[in-house]
Write a protein that holds these residues in place. Structure first.
Motif, PDB file in Angstrom:
ATOM      1  N   LEU A  23       3.174  -2.832   7.952  1.00  0.00           N
ATOM      2  CA  LEU A  23       3.862  -2.777   6.413  1.00  0.00           C
ATOM      3  C   LEU A  23       3.649  -3.898   5.400  1.00  0.00           C
ATOM      4  N   CYS A  24       3.703  -4.874   6.114  1.00  0.00           N
ATOM      5  CA  CYS A  24       3.325  -6.284   5.196  1.00  0.00           C
ATOM      6  C   CYS A  24       1.983  -6.302   4.894  1.00  0.00           C
ATOM      7  N   THR A  25       1.052  -6.081   5.964  1.00  0.00           N
ATOM      8  CA  THR A  25      -0.397  -5.994   5.603  1.00  0.00           C
ATOM      9  C   THR A  25      -0.733  -4.925   4.655  1.00  0.00           C
ATOM     10  N   ALA A  26       0.007  -3.735   4.650  1.00  0.00           N
ATOM     11  CA  ALA A  26      -0.528  -2.782   3.872  1.00  0.00           C
ATOM     12  C   ALA A  26       0.000  -3.035   2.404  1.00  0.00           C
ATOM     13  N   ALA A  27       1.166  -3.640   2.298  1.00  0.00           N
ATOM     14  CA  ALA A  27       1.711  -4.095   1.003  1.00  0.00           C
ATOM     15  C   ALA A  27       0.979  -5.339   0.269  1.00  0.00           C
ATOM     16  N   VAL A  28       0.311  -6.190   1.076  1.00  0.00           N
ATOM     17  CA  VAL A  28      -0.738  -7.253   0.498  1.00  0.00           C
ATOM     18  C   VAL A  28      -1.759  -6.453   0.154  1.00  0.00           C
ATOM     19  N   VAL A  29      -2.403  -5.475   0.930  1.00  0.00           N
ATOM     20  CA  VAL A  29      -3.588  -4.853   0.269  1.00  0.00           C
ATOM     21  C   VAL A  29      -3.371  -4.158  -0.802  1.00  0.00           C
ATOM     22  N   VAL A  30      -2.151  -3.428  -1.048  1.00  0.00           N
ATOM     23  CA  VAL A  30      -1.705  -2.677  -2.435  1.00  0.00           C
ATOM     24  C   VAL A  30      -1.780  -3.727  -3.497  1.00  0.00           C
ATOM     25  N   MET A  31      -0.966  -4.977  -3.305  1.00  0.00           N
ATOM     26  CA  MET A  31      -1.100  -6.028  -4.275  1.00  0.00           C
ATOM     27  C   MET A  31      -2.266  -6.528  -4.691  1.00  0.00           C
ATOM     28  N   VAL A  32      -3.092  -6.802  -3.548  1.00  0.00           N
ATOM     29  CA  VAL A  32      -4.340  -7.480  -3.993  1.00  0.00           C
ATOM     30  C   VAL A  32      -5.330  -6.244  -4.808  1.00  0.00           C
ATOM     31  N   VAL A  33      -5.183  -5.041  -4.463  1.00  0.00           N
ATOM     32  CA  VAL A  33      -6.055  -3.927  -5.344  1.00  0.00           C
ATOM     33  C   VAL A  33      -5.506  -3.887  -6.712  1.00  0.00           C
ATOM     34  N   GLN A  34      -3.983  -3.848  -6.891  1.00  0.00           N
ATOM     35  CA  GLN A  34      -3.679  -3.838  -8.056  1.00  0.00           C
ATOM     36  C   GLN A  34      -3.954  -4.975  -8.938  1.00  0.00           C
ATOM     37  N   LEU A  35      -3.940  -6.210  -8.427  1.00  0.00           N
ATOM     38  CA  LEU A  35      -4.115  -7.574  -8.924  1.00  0.00           C
ATOM     39  C   LEU A  35      -5.628  -7.387  -9.587  1.00  0.00           C
ATOM     40  N   ALA A  36      -6.623  -6.841  -8.439  1.00  0.00           N
ATOM     41  CA  ALA A  36      -7.830  -6.697  -8.889  1.00  0.00           C
ATOM     42  C   ALA A  36      -8.039  -5.813 -10.019  1.00  0.00           C
ATOM     43  N   VAL A  37      -7.317  -4.754 -10.154  1.00  0.00           N
ATOM     44  CA  VAL A  37      -7.513  -4.021 -11.487  1.00  0.00           C
ATOM     45  C   VAL A  37      -6.950  -4.375 -12.675  1.00  0.00           C
ATOM     46  N   GLY A  69       4.134 -15.859  -5.196  1.00  0.00           N
ATOM     47  CA  GLY A  69       5.418 -15.724  -4.250  1.00  0.00           C
ATOM     48  C   GLY A  69       5.434 -14.645  -3.405  1.00  0.00           C
ATOM     49  N   SER A  70       5.196 -13.319  -4.071  1.00  0.00           N
ATOM     50  CA  SER A  70       5.315 -12.043  -3.340  1.00  0.00           C
ATOM     51  C   SER A  70       4.168 -12.083  -2.071  1.00  0.00           C
ATOM     52  N   LEU A  71       3.105 -12.490  -2.680  1.00  0.00           N
ATOM     53  CA  LEU A  71       1.899 -12.316  -1.450  1.00  0.00           C
ATOM     54  C   LEU A  71       2.026 -13.339  -0.348  1.00  0.00           C
ATOM     55  N   THR A  72       2.705 -14.405  -0.789  1.00  0.00           N
ATOM     56  CA  THR A  72       2.993 -15.670   0.325  1.00  0.00           C
ATOM     57  C   THR A  72       3.970 -15.056   1.212  1.00  0.00           C
ATOM     58  N   PHE A  73       5.220 -14.533   0.818  1.00  0.00           N
ATOM     59  CA  PHE A  73       6.345 -14.098   1.314  1.00  0.00           C
ATOM     60  C   PHE A  73       5.609 -12.882   2.302  1.00  0.00           C
ATOM     61  N   LEU A  74       4.915 -11.845   1.794  1.00  0.00           N
ATOM     62  CA  LEU A  74       4.596 -10.766   2.788  1.00  0.00           C
ATOM     63  C   LEU A  74       3.574 -11.469   3.772  1.00  0.00           C
TER      64      LEU A  74
END
Length: 159
Positions: free
Chosen positions: A111-125, A77-82
């Motif tokens: 800022l939305c793109t940056a937040a998506v990148v941060v979330m993807v990296v966090q999920l990957a880890v 939901g968060s990634l879709t919203f962002l």
């Protein structure tokens, strides 16, 4: 009694929010279907109600609700919203007449793109299974979109 009243109020508020989201999204799906951006069968209505879209969204919501944990649903939901909000900001930046509005749109998209990148990296880890699930959903949507566009191109008469 207070705890029960609060619980009932929370359930009613949540069901109201879910109901509003389901019906408004179903209407959006119907509009996109009417515009040819989604398959026509998703826009089928009964007495003005987009029943096929509601049923499809309800089933998809049920599938997501059956996931083993809430983290997958929240991350999706968060990634879709962002992603959607970033695209809206980008479109606004490209179509705005005033420089300030364009800058604000670009800033929001960045800022939305940056937040998506941060979330993807966090999920990957921290949770690669959730990231794989989200990626699989997005790939499926992209493939279905490409198939719809190709099918539409072959069935639409050319001038």
């Amino acid at each position: 009694v207070g705890r029960w009243a609060a619980t009932v109020a929370a359930v009613l508020a949540t069901s109201s929010a879910v109901n509003a989201t389901l019906f408004s999204t179903a209407r959006l799906v119907g509009d996109l279907s009417d515009a040819g951006q989604l398959p026509a069968r998703l826009g089928r209505t009964a007495r003005g109600v987009p029943v096929t879209a509601i049923a499809t969204l309800a089933v998809l919501g049920g599938v997501f609700a059956m996931l083993p944990g809430i983290n997958e649903l929240l991350a999706f939901g968060s990634l879709t919203f962002l992603g959607v909000f970033g695209l809206i900001d980008h479109v606004h930046a490209r179509t705005a007449q005033r420089r300030g509005e364009r800058l604000l749109g670009h800033a929001g998209a960045a800022l939305c793109t940056a937040a998506v990148v941060v979330m993807v990296v966090q999920l990957a880890v921290d949770d690669p299974v959730t990231l794989a699930l989200i990626t699989a959903c997005l790939v499926r949507v992209a493939v279905l979109r490409v198939l719809h566009v190709r099918r539409r191109r072959h069935t639409t008469p050319t001038a």
